[in-house]
Design an enzyme around this catalytic site. Structure first.
Site, mmCIF file in Angstrom:
data_model
loop_
_atom_site.group_PDB
_atom_site.id
_atom_site.type_symbol
_atom_site.label_atom_id
_atom_site.label_comp_id
_atom_site.label_asym_id
_atom_site.label_seq_id
_atom_site.Cartn_x
_atom_site.Cartn_y
_atom_site.Cartn_z
ATOM 1 N N ASP A 233 6.219 -41.074 -13.668
ATOM 2 C CA ASP A 233 4.848 -40.589 -13.659
ATOM 3 C C ASP A 233 3.848 -41.718 -13.939
ATOM 4 O O ASP A 233 3.994 -42.444 -14.932
ATOM 5 C CB ASP A 233 4.740 -39.514 -14.756
ATOM 6 N N ASP B 215 11.950 -36.363 -14.124
ATOM 7 C CA ASP B 215 10.578 -36.853 -14.108
ATOM 8 C C ASP B 215 10.350 -37.550 -15.439
ATOM 9 O O ASP B 215 10.491 -36.925 -16.502
ATOM 10 C CB ASP B 215 9.630 -35.652 -13.942
ATOM 11 N N HIS C 298 3.380 -31.629 -5.896
ATOM 12 C CA HIS C 298 2.800 -30.610 -6.781
ATOM 13 C C HIS C 298 1.343 -30.895 -7.152
ATOM 14 O O HIS C 298 0.713 -30.079 -7.814
ATOM 15 C CB HIS C 298 3.641 -30.512 -8.055
ATOM 16 N N ASP C 299 0.826 -32.059 -6.764
ATOM 17 C CA ASP C 299 -0.571 -32.411 -7.068
ATOM 18 C C ASP C 299 -1.471 -32.328 -5.845
ATOM 19 O O ASP C 299 -2.650 -32.697 -5.920
ATOM 20 C CB ASP C 299 -0.653 -33.857 -7.586
ATOM 21 N N GLU D 234 5.444 -43.430 -9.433
ATOM 22 C CA GLU D 234 4.192 -42.848 -8.953
ATOM 23 C C GLU D 234 3.079 -43.823 -9.314
ATOM 24 O O GLU D 234 2.820 -44.060 -10.493
ATOM 25 C CB GLU D 234 3.930 -41.485 -9.610
HETATM 26 C C1 GLC Z 1 0.938 -37.369 -12.447
HETATM 27 C C2 GLC Z 1 1.545 -35.999 -12.238
HETATM 28 C C3 GLC Z 1 0.501 -34.954 -12.485
HETATM 29 C C4 GLC Z 1 0.047 -35.082 -13.910
HETATM 30 C C5 GLC Z 1 -0.383 -36.504 -14.253
HETATM 31 C C6 GLC Z 1 -0.405 -36.701 -15.731
HETATM 32 O O1 GLC Z 1 -0.053 -37.651 -11.535
HETATM 33 O O2 GLC Z 1 2.101 -35.926 -10.950
HETATM 34 O O3 GLC Z 1 0.950 -33.667 -12.216
HETATM 35 O O4 GLC Z 1 -1.011 -34.214 -14.154
HETATM 36 O O5 GLC Z 1 0.489 -37.486 -13.755
HETATM 37 O O6 GLC Z 1 0.893 -36.709 -16.247
#
Ligand code: GLC
Ligand code: CA
Length: 552
Positions: free
Chosen positions: A199, A98, A322-323, A250
């Protein structure tokens, strides 16, 4: 369409804190992941996406990194990591790291230096701005509530943090910063890791003038900002192009049009991305409110993204991570039809066009946890939301929304067996185990041939053995139907038909005459028999069928 390993792969996401605790301190760790590699091999996945394991004060559970080239003590050592990589590779499983470089932790040495003075070498690694009329430089808000600016008394400037105060945004305008990031990426790739999940990577570039956000939102200001493609092209040239790896971005707030620029095969940027249109259904400003939506909304999103990237770039397919709340609780039925609906949803993800992502526990149908007490929640986003709203809202109402939406739904420990704490730990776990672990656990799943686990295993196999599932075209069947999601996949002389009942009532589904079901063979289904009369199939709750059309 070019053939590559990452189009054919199935990815499994591990959230290390909650996967397996090997030393009984209540927190999952790398050795715990190693212990479970044979389990993952049995499932048949090709790639692990490992959520962050780097050094971190864990303000946002590891998404706040204080040393990108070291491992968090709780998770183990670099030696453990090397062993994990080696053991995974031995089993033909690849590992994606990640990559969290929109921001670092405020405890990263760069930020500690940057704070020292305006002329420090690292000052420019972060985003600083003067006060405007004695207040924040602009109206940008943090994704986790409140202003995105924090005042620094020493220099009388603010720094930007699109997430928590302890996650200052890195300044991608700084060439030195970018070079340091690329060399860090090479550090991992030279160890042999197989790629990155990136991310919030469409937030790297911020508009120089930092204008206030108006009704048009953050587009062009920090979402899909002015130089973002330049950065990816540079990163690709400096790093990605030198390795045989996979990259997935992402990217909240992207349309297929944006996506073509990020993942177009001739663009030399990323391989694929996660969009959030399905996760954000129905489009709403406060994510904690979940209103109803229609099946055609779901189908439209799938088809819009398929059409938008068809022959141009590649899609990713997921219904939780996970979110997000658990897939079966959100899109299926986590009570009476938990098993049927978990299998039906998996059928969609694993037979559509794009790379499927499984989130840990999904393969045994883990559900939302629904803690009654706010004290049981650990997620910073949830806690911030609670604290902000409790001032003028009814607690019961507020908790109702949190139970459905909180990121902690996905973060309760993996349910391995019926023993205390679901076999995750012998200590007190950092977050409570879902009390349903005696009914839902890996041990039972591995015993029952009809379990969700074996259904996933079969789906993964099916994908590995049928190019049509990976590379075939998609054609929607009865697109207007509000109960059934059906489509055809075609590749040269191969054809499959997928029929999915999305709800818990019986449906008589009339098969269009142009589909020759009689000449088809059932490849997969979550019910043993079929009820068919002439050209009408009676679909039971959440029934899923995959047909292979013969003589094609
Ligand atoms: C992304 C991650 C999340 C995190 C955010 C800040 O959305 O998936 O878990 O809180 O970025 O890094
Ligand atoms: Ca541990």
């Amino acid at each position: 369409m070019k053939k590559t390993w990452w189009k054919e792969a199935v990815v499994y996401q591990i959230y290390p804190s909650s996967f397996m605790d090997s030393n009984n301190d209540g927190v999952g760790d790398i050795k715990g992941v190693i212990q479970k590699l044979d389990y993952l091999k049995e499932l048949g996945i090709d790639v692990i996406w490992l959520s962050p394991v780097y050094k971190s004060p864990k303000d946002d559970n590891g998404y706040d990194i204080s040393d990108y080239e070291d491992i968090m003590d709780e998770f183990g050592t670099m030696k453990d990591f090397d062993e994990l990589l080696n053991e995974a590779h031995k089993r033909n499983i690849k590992i994606l790291m990640d990559l969290v470089v929109n921001h670092s932790s405020d405890e990263h040495k760069w930020f500690i230096e940057a704070k020292k003075s305006k002329d420090n070498k690292y000052r420019d690694y972060y985003m600083w701005a003067d006060p405007k009329d004695g207040k924040e430089p602009n109206n940008w808000g943090s994704f986790f509530g409140g202003s995105a600016w924090k005042y620094d008394e020493k220099s009388n400037q603010y720094y930007l943090h699109l997430f928590t105060k302890k996650q200052p945004d890195l300044n991608w305008e700084s060439e030195d910063m970018r070079k340091d990031i690329y060399s860090m990426m090479k550090f991992w790739l030279d160890k042999g890791v197989d790629g990155f999940r990136m991310d919030v990577c469409n937030l790297y570039s911020k508009a120089k003038d930092m204008l206030d956000i108006d009704e048009n939102g953050a587009e062009g200001l920090y979402m899909n900002g002015p130089r973002v493609h330049e950065y990816f092209k540079e990163m690709n040239k400096e790093v990605f192009s030198k390795y045989n790896i996979m990259t997935v971005g992402e990217t909240p707030g992207v349309s297929p049009k944006h996506a073509r620029d990020y993942v177009g095969e001739d663009r030399d940027e990323l391989n694929m991305l996660f969009h959030f249109e399905l996760m954000d259904l129905p489009n709403q400003s406060d994510k904690f409110y979940k209103k109803p939506y229609k099946l055609t909304d779901v189908k439209n999103i799938f088809m819009k993204w398929y059409n938008g990237l068809h022959n141009v770039g590649w899609n990713s397919l997921f219904m939780n991570n996970h979110d997000q709340p658990r897939m079966v609780s959100r899109f299926g039925n986590d009570k009476e039809y938990r098993v049927e609906s978990a299998k039906m949803l998996a059928t969609l993800i694993h037979t559509f066009s794009g790379t499927p992502y499984i989130y840990q526990g999904e393969e045994i149908g883990m559900t939302n946890v629904e803690f009654d007490n706010i004290k049981d929640y650990k997620d910073v986003e949830t806690l911030n939301y609670y604290n902000e709203k409790i001032v003028d809202e009814e607690e019961l109402e507020l908790m109702k929304r949190i139970k459905i939406t909180s990121r902690d739904n996905a973060r309760t420990p993996m349910q391995w067996d019926k023993s205390e704490n679901a076999g995750f730990t012998k200590a007190t776990p950092w977050i409570n185990v879902n009390p349903n672990y005696k009914e839902i656990n890996v041990e039972d799943s591995l015993k029952g041939k009809n379990s969700i686990f074996y259904y996933y295993k079969d789906l993964i196999n099916l994908r590995h053995e049928n190019d049509v599932i990976v590379y075939g075209d998609v054609e929607l069947i009865c697109g207007e139907d509000e109960n059934v999601f059906a489509y055809k996949r075609n590749l040269k002389n191969e054809e499959i038909i997928v029929i999915l009942n999305f709800y818990n009532n019986k449906i008589n589904f009339e098969i269009p005459a142009y589909l020759d079901i009689k000449e088809s063979q059932i490849m997969m289904s979550n019910y043993e028999d079929k009820i068919i009369k002439n050209n009408v199939i009676t679909l039971r709750p959440y029934e899923a069928i995959v047909y292979k059309v013969k003589n094609k």
